[in-house]
Enzyme design. Structure first.
Site, PDB file in Angstrom:
ATOM      1  N   GLU A  42      -1.929  -0.869  -9.254  1.00  0.00           N
ATOM      2  CA  GLU A  42      -3.185  -0.592  -8.692  1.00  0.00           C
ATOM      3  C   GLU A  42      -3.864   0.547  -8.485  1.00  0.00           C
ATOM      4  O   GLU A  42      -3.237   1.358  -8.060  1.00  0.00           O
ATOM      5  CB  GLU A  42      -3.817  -1.563  -8.108  1.00  0.00           C
ATOM      6  CG  GLU A  42      -5.448  -1.649  -7.305  1.00  0.00           C
ATOM      7  CD  GLU A  42      -5.231  -3.278  -6.565  1.00  0.00           C
ATOM      8  OE1 GLU A  42      -6.745  -2.812  -5.940  1.00  0.00           O
ATOM      9  OE2 GLU A  42      -5.042  -3.800  -6.153  1.00  0.00           O
TER      10      GLU A  42
ATOM     11  N   LYS B 195     -14.213  -7.077  -7.187  1.00  0.00           N
ATOM     12  CA  LYS B 195     -14.353  -7.472  -6.167  1.00  0.00           C
ATOM     13  C   LYS B 195     -16.483  -7.322  -5.871  1.00  0.00           C
ATOM     14  O   LYS B 195     -17.216  -6.665  -6.363  1.00  0.00           O
ATOM     15  CB  LYS B 195     -14.612  -5.823  -5.204  1.00  0.00           C
ATOM     16  CG  LYS B 195     -12.758  -5.948  -4.830  1.00  0.00           C
ATOM     17  CD  LYS B 195     -12.685  -5.393  -4.002  1.00  0.00           C
ATOM     18  CE  LYS B 195     -10.717  -5.032  -4.330  1.00  0.00           C
ATOM     19  NZ  LYS B 195     -10.499  -4.061  -3.266  1.00  0.00           N
TER      20      LYS B 195
ATOM     21  N   LYS C 198       0.678  -1.393  -0.318  1.00  0.00           N
ATOM     22  CA  LYS C 198       0.189  -0.065   0.008  1.00  0.00           C
ATOM     23  C   LYS C 198       0.888   1.295   0.036  1.00  0.00           C
ATOM     24  O   LYS C 198       2.072   1.498   0.784  1.00  0.00           O
ATOM     25  CB  LYS C 198      -0.994   0.082   1.466  1.00  0.00           C
ATOM     26  CG  LYS C 198      -2.462  -1.008   1.441  1.00  0.00           C
ATOM     27  CD  LYS C 198      -2.929  -0.759   0.258  1.00  0.00           C
ATOM     28  CE  LYS C 198      -4.413  -2.129   0.079  1.00  0.00           C
ATOM     29  NZ  LYS C 198      -5.499  -1.312  -1.100  1.00  0.00           N
TER      30      LYS C 198
END
Length: 365
Positions: free
Chosen positions: A218, A267, A162
């Site tokens: 991403e 998702k 992240k």
């Protein structure tokens, strides 16, 4: 076989350590649990994770949507009328995708149970296990290196870092982790919309120049800025994965038509469940765009549903289903079996294979 009742509950699960991204810092996983009951005694489970920064849904809004809007639609629904039921549910409102996903996965759980099949076999049956990466929270380079090394000791071979909390530190973070874990470990990056388009290109090109071997990046830019996402995709060699930019089949079609990404992150919470996720996957497969199966910070209920979907489909090439590894405890009895980076589905348990969820506070209305 018809659905005769719905129970709605809440559960709060502590994390092993705080989960930090460019959008938020979280200390607990909070889930809204759904149980659908049939007259024959079958029970289907689903769940929704409140994620205001991504889906715009809070616990209160999910509960309200489930009780006031979706409950009247699902009571009396026939398991033999999938298209009719899902058509009515998906046309009821816009957004509120997590609430819809909870109902959707519980419905599919019941549908597969009624046929005495594991859900992944009902959905396609490609295989019965998937491998997941592990997310390393955005922290100082030293902490991220330490977390990455622990992950390797636990058996993970694929890490997602992240980034975006402090863009000036992002390069140092990635370089430090790559140096520590070596070149055999897969590393992907998730900026959670934190960079501008030109900034993203500069950072990613720098990663490329130093051969840091990044699998993909991403959602480097804001979700709605499709032209920015296309600009990044066109100007770097590294694959770009669209996440927050893709909620619906129409979103997927837009991205593909604009050549705005190389990969799509599916998702269930974004798609509104398995029904629409299947449509997104079919669009991507027809265009030759591969998909990653992802999850929110959520319980093993919805991760089990996501694992079944991923295992069923050959065009889902990677999984980011690491939420169970981030939780300090697992209240779910049954469902997917998790061992380090391997998620295994029962070949005999029907539906999701979930028996019960310990510690749920079911609500009285």
């Amino acid at each position: 076989m018809k659905i005769v009742d719905i129970h709605i509950g809440k559960i709060k699960i502590p994390l092993k350590k705080p989960f930090k991204t460019a959008l938020r810092t979280v200390y607990f996983a909070e889930d809204i649990i759904v149980k659908l009951l049939t007259r024959s005694g079958l029970v289907g489970f689903g769940s929704a994770a409140p994620t205001l920064a991504i889906t715009g849904e809070s616990s209160d809004s999910i509960i309200s949507c489930l009780h006031h809007i979706l409950k009247p639609k699902i009571i009396g629904a026939d398991l033999g009328q999938l298209e009719k039921v899902m058509g009515e549910l998906h046309s009821t409102f816009v957004n509120n995708t997590s609430a819809l996903a909870a109902i959707d996965m519980a419905y599919y759980d019941l549908l597969a149970q009624s046929l005495n099949l594991p859900l992944y076999k009902y959905l396609g049956g490609f295989h019965n296990l998937v491998f997941t990466d592990l997310t390393i929270s955005a922290n100082s380079p030293e902490v991220m290196v330490a977390d990455a090394l622990v992950a390797l000791d636990e058996g993970f071979q694929d890490l997602k870092l992240k980034l975006g909390v402090n863009p000036s530190l992002d390069f140092i973070r990635v370089q430090a982790v790559r140096t520590a874990v070596g070149n055999q470990i897969k590393i992907s990056l998730d900026a959670n919309q934190a960079w501008g388009a030109k900034e993203a290109v500069r950072i990613i090109r720098r990663f490329e120049k130093l051969n840091l071997n990044i699998e993909f990046v991403e959602q480097p830019v804001k979700a709605k800025r499709i032209s920015d996402l296309r600009y990044v995709t066109e100007n770097v060699e590294t694959d770009i994965l669209a996440d927050e930019s893709v909620f619906s089949p129409f979103d997927a079609l837009q991205l593909i038509n604009n050549k705005a990404c190389d990969l799509i992150n599916l998702k269930l919470a974004k798609a509104g469940g398995i029904y629409n996720a299947t449509k997104i996957l079919n669009i991507a497969e027809a265009a030759g765009v591969e998909c990653v199966m992802g999850c929110m910070l959520e319980s093993q209920v919805s991760v089990t549903a996501a694992a079944h979907f991923a295992a069923a489909k050959k065009s889902i090439v990677r999984c980011d289903l690491d939420s169970p590894a981030l939780l300090a405890e697992n209240p779910v009895v049954g469902g997917v079996q998790v061992e380090a980076n391997t998620l295994t589905l029962s070949e005999t348990d029907a539906g999701l294979g979930i028996k019960e969820i310990i510690g749920v506070e079911y609500l009285k209305f």
